[in-house]
Structures are given as C-alpha cells and as structure tokens.
Design an enzyme around this catalytic site. Structure first.
Site, PDB file in Angstrom:
ATOM      1  CD  GLU A 152      -3.540  -1.270   2.488  1.00 37.49           C
ATOM      2  OE1 GLU A 152      -2.287  -0.459   3.160  1.00 37.49           O
ATOM      3  OE2 GLU A 152      -3.449  -2.533   2.801  1.00 37.49           O
ATOM      4  CD  GLU A 256      -5.177  -7.309   1.536  1.00 38.76           C
ATOM      5  OE1 GLU A 256      -5.660  -6.500   2.371  1.00 38.76           O
ATOM      6  OE2 GLU A 256      -3.940  -7.294   2.181  1.00 38.76           O
TER       7      GLU A 256
HETATM    8  O1  9MR Z   1      -7.847  -7.585   8.340  1.00 42.16           O
HETATM    9  C1  9MR Z   1      -6.819  -6.636   9.424  1.00 42.16           C
HETATM   10  C2  9MR Z   1      -7.511  -5.678  10.753  1.00 42.16           C
HETATM   11  O2  9MR Z   1      -7.687  -6.955  11.551  1.00 42.16           O
HETATM   12  C3  9MR Z   1      -6.537  -4.525  11.069  1.00 42.16           C
HETATM   13  O3  9MR Z   1      -7.211  -4.580  11.957  1.00 42.16           O
HETATM   14  C4  9MR Z   1      -6.631  -3.752   9.988  1.00 42.16           C
HETATM   15  C5  9MR Z   1      -5.362  -3.268  10.563  1.00 42.16           C
HETATM   16  O4  9MR Z   1      -4.576  -2.694   9.786  1.00 42.16           O
HETATM   17  O5  9MR Z   1      -5.354  -4.290   8.856  1.00 42.16           O
HETATM   18  C6  9MR Z   1      -6.222  -5.918   8.189  1.00 42.16           C
HETATM   19  O6  9MR Z   1      -5.955  -6.027   7.382  1.00 42.16           O
HETATM   20  C7  9MR Z   1      -5.680  -5.703   6.506  1.00 42.16           C
HETATM   21  C8  9MR Z   1      -3.959  -5.903   5.355  1.00 42.16           C
HETATM   22  O7  9MR Z   1      -3.023  -6.438   6.628  1.00 42.16           O
HETATM   23  C9  9MR Z   1      -4.053  -4.648   4.445  1.00 42.16           C
HETATM   24  N1  9MR Z   1      -5.049  -4.519   3.560  1.00 42.16           N
HETATM   25  C10 9MR Z   1      -6.174  -4.259   4.080  1.00 42.16           C
HETATM   26  C11 9MR Z   1      -6.602  -4.520   5.009  1.00 42.16           C
HETATM   27  C12 9MR Z   1      -8.111  -4.816   6.087  1.00 42.16           C
HETATM   28  O8  9MR Z   1      -7.715  -3.467   6.124  1.00 42.16           O
END
Ligand code: 9MR
Length: 341
Positions: A152, A256
């Site tokens: 990202e 994802e």
């Molecule tokens: O699913 C993840 C969530 O439990 C966390 O709180 C969050 C915090 O940044 O990250 C989520 O996963 C993310 C992933 O690592 C990167 N792309 C976006 C995902 C959804 O936010």
C-alpha cells in the site's frame, strides 16, 4: 469437492486467518480441507514481530539490528507445514501496523520523539528483512511461497507520505525490494501488494511508481491485487487491471478478496453469489487465455463474522463464502461452479 480441489488446475485457494482459530480444531480441519494457502491476518506484520521490550530496553545494542520475535508466527508455520499448506508472508514493509518507535531515534516511544536518520533506518530495514526472511527459510523451509515485500505505498498524490518516506525517503520501496532479493533463497516470489487496483488511475500509478522501476532491476516477481470489492465495483475495470498486470512479466495474485454486502437476505446473498461467479469467471478465463499468470486467490477471512469489514465500515457485513457458523453460502457454490465451466 472443496475450493482447493476445484481450483487445483488453476491457482492456489487461500484465506487470511486470525490468531484465535489456531486453538479451534474444527476450524483448523475446515481450513485444511478447503484451502492450500493461508495468510496471517495480523501476526506477520511488523508490530507483531518487532520485540518492543528488547529494542526499547537496549536501544544502543539494537539500533541497527532490531530485535525480532517469532513466537506469534511459529504456530501458524507449524500448522501450515504439517498440513502441506503454503503461506503468503504479509507483510515486510508497511506504513501501517508498524510502531512509531521503530522509526524513532533510540527507539524512543514519545509521540514527538525525533525520527532516526536515513542511514539508521536503511540499516534497520535491511536487518529486519534479513532476520525475518532467513528465519522462515531456515526453520520452515518451503512454507512461504510469496512475500508482500511492500504494502500500500501508492495514493492519488503519488507515493504515500509515511514514516518510511519521512526517514528513508522516496526510494524506500526500491530499497526494500533490493534487500528482499538479497536475502531470498528463491523459494518465495516477491510481491508488491495494494488495494483499489481496479481504479484506472491507480493501476497506472502503481506501474509508473513501483513496478516499472522494480522490473528494471529484476526485483519484483508478482503483483498482489487485494480485491476488497463492493456490490458496486465495476468488474469491467477490474478485468482490465487483471489483464494489465497480467501483461507484465509478473505473477498476479488476488490477495485479500471480499465483497462488502450489508444485507443478509436471500436475494442479496444470491446477488453476492452472482458477483463472485462473475469474478471467478474472469479469473479462470484470464488464466486459460494466458492473459495473466494468476497463481493464487486468497479470501480476507474465513467466515462472515470474522470479517474486518464490519468494524471498519461500522455496519455489519456479509462479504464471504461462509456464514457465521462456517456453513457454505450460495457464494461458495457459485465459486465452485465457476471452476467447472
Ligand atoms: O484484517 C486486518 C485487521 O484485522 C486489522 O485491524 C487491520 C489493521 O490495519 O488490517 C487488516 O488487514 C489489512 C491488510 O493487512 C492490508 N490490506 C487491508 C486489510 C484490511 O484493512
């Protein structure tokens, strides 16, 4: 037939899993039956691997070689190894879920502590990447088949401003991939991963800012399309992006996948199923046409009540293939069906 069996001819099928399922035998059996890939939803991110206590206690000792701890990821690695499941390593370098103290001079914890200089941060980045990659390669060989090296980094204005750009500078992505290439034993493909990759401006920006310079140095092997969709996302644009990245000398992985949907009614879940089917039709076709070297599809969660979307969107979401009881929804059968066409 399960998801992984149905798609064996095409690509790996995976799911992101949270820590608590490691204690849940029925869920672990379900994972091993349906998937041949897992991703740690949170535990492989820097905030969970960096050893806060050690670094902050002895900042001089760890200044250029941050202490890292693997106790949180070992149980996932062991489960994957035992069950012949591959893993996506998510994620080495990210602006998020990386504590501020990691970027601070002497690992100081105050919110306004001065940031470390470029040389120090480059050394910390190199050491972190080396330590993490070497550990999994040596202790758990053959488990991780893809690394999200950087996650990202692109926003509408260009490269995202973050503690990484603020310390290392504009070349932090290039540096991260150089280190990942240097310490990789070749068993895992190196990915750049991002969201909203179906937006026309973003697919171009990712190529210009990230992929082109990395390809010039032979540093990147794959593009990760996160694929957090809604019921309205333009799937034609999605397909254009899939084929755009597919035309590059790169693997593509859907890393994802979920489709935000707040209405659990039967009609709405039927529409969700249709959308999943259209998407998987595209994915299978891209693979069959050789329009993209699509090597994996990972769902971001196992079942509706584990989805991050409910908290993030502040409204209950029903975005996945399995309901709260891990019962397959219509969308599950639609995805299986798309493999048989
Ligand atoms: O699913 C993840 C969530 O439990 C966390 O709180 C969050 C915090 O940044 O990250 C989520 O996963 C993310 C992933 O690592 C990167 N792309 C976006 C995902 C959804 O936010």
């Amino acid at each position: 037939m399960s998801l992984k069996e149905s798609y064996q001819f095409c690509f790996k099928m995976g799911a992101a899993i949270p820590r608590h399922v490691l204690k849940d035998e029925p869920v672990l059996r379900h994972i091993a039956q349906e998937y041949d890939s897992i991703t740690c939803e949170n535990d492989m991110k820097p905030e969970n691997l960096l050893d806060a206590e050690a670094n902050r206690k002895e900042p001089e000792r760890y200044d250029r070689s941050p202490a890292v701890t693997f106790e949180k990821i070992d149980p996932y690695m062991e489960y994957a190894k035992k069950n012949g499941i591959g893993m996506r390593g998510h994620t080495l370098v990210w602006h998020n879920q990386t504590p501020r103290w990691f970027f601070a001079k002497d690992y100081r914890n105050e919110e306004d502590a001065p940031l470390a200089d470029r040389e120090t941060m480059l050394a910390r980045m190199e050491s972190y990447i080396r330590t993490v990659m070497t550990y999994v390669q040596q202790k758990w060989p053959g488990v991780i088949y893809a690394w999200d090296v950087v996650n990202e980094a692109v926003v509408e204005e260009g490269l995202r401003e973050s503690f990484w750009t603020g310390t290392v500078g504009q070349d932090f992505v290039l540096q991260a991939f150089r280190f990942a290439r240097k310490y990789s034993d070749g068993s895992a493909a190196l990915f750049y991963n991002d969201y909203d990759t179906f937006l026309p401006w973003k697919r171009e920006a990712i190529y210009d800012l990230i992929l082109r310079p990395l390809l010039e140095e032979g540093l990147v092997d794959g593009m990760g399309m996160q694929t957090h969709l809604t019921m309205e996302t333009d799937l034609d644009e999605y397909e254009k992006s899939l084929r755009y990245y597919g035309a590059l000398p790169l693997q593509v992985q859907i890393t994802e996948l979920d489709i935000h949907n707040t209405d659990p009614s039967e009609e709405s879940m039927e529409r969700l199923a249709q959308r999943y089917e259209s998407l998987f039709d595209q994915l299978v076709k891209a693979r069959k046409d050789k329009a993209a070297d699509l090597t994996g599809v990972t769902f971001w969660g196992l079942q509706d009540d584990m989805s991050w979307l409910t908290a993030f969107r502040k409204e209950r979401s029903y975005p996945l293939l399995f309901d709260g009881q891990l019962k397959p929804k219509k969308a599950y059968y639609a995805v299986l069906g798309a493999a048989e066409k």
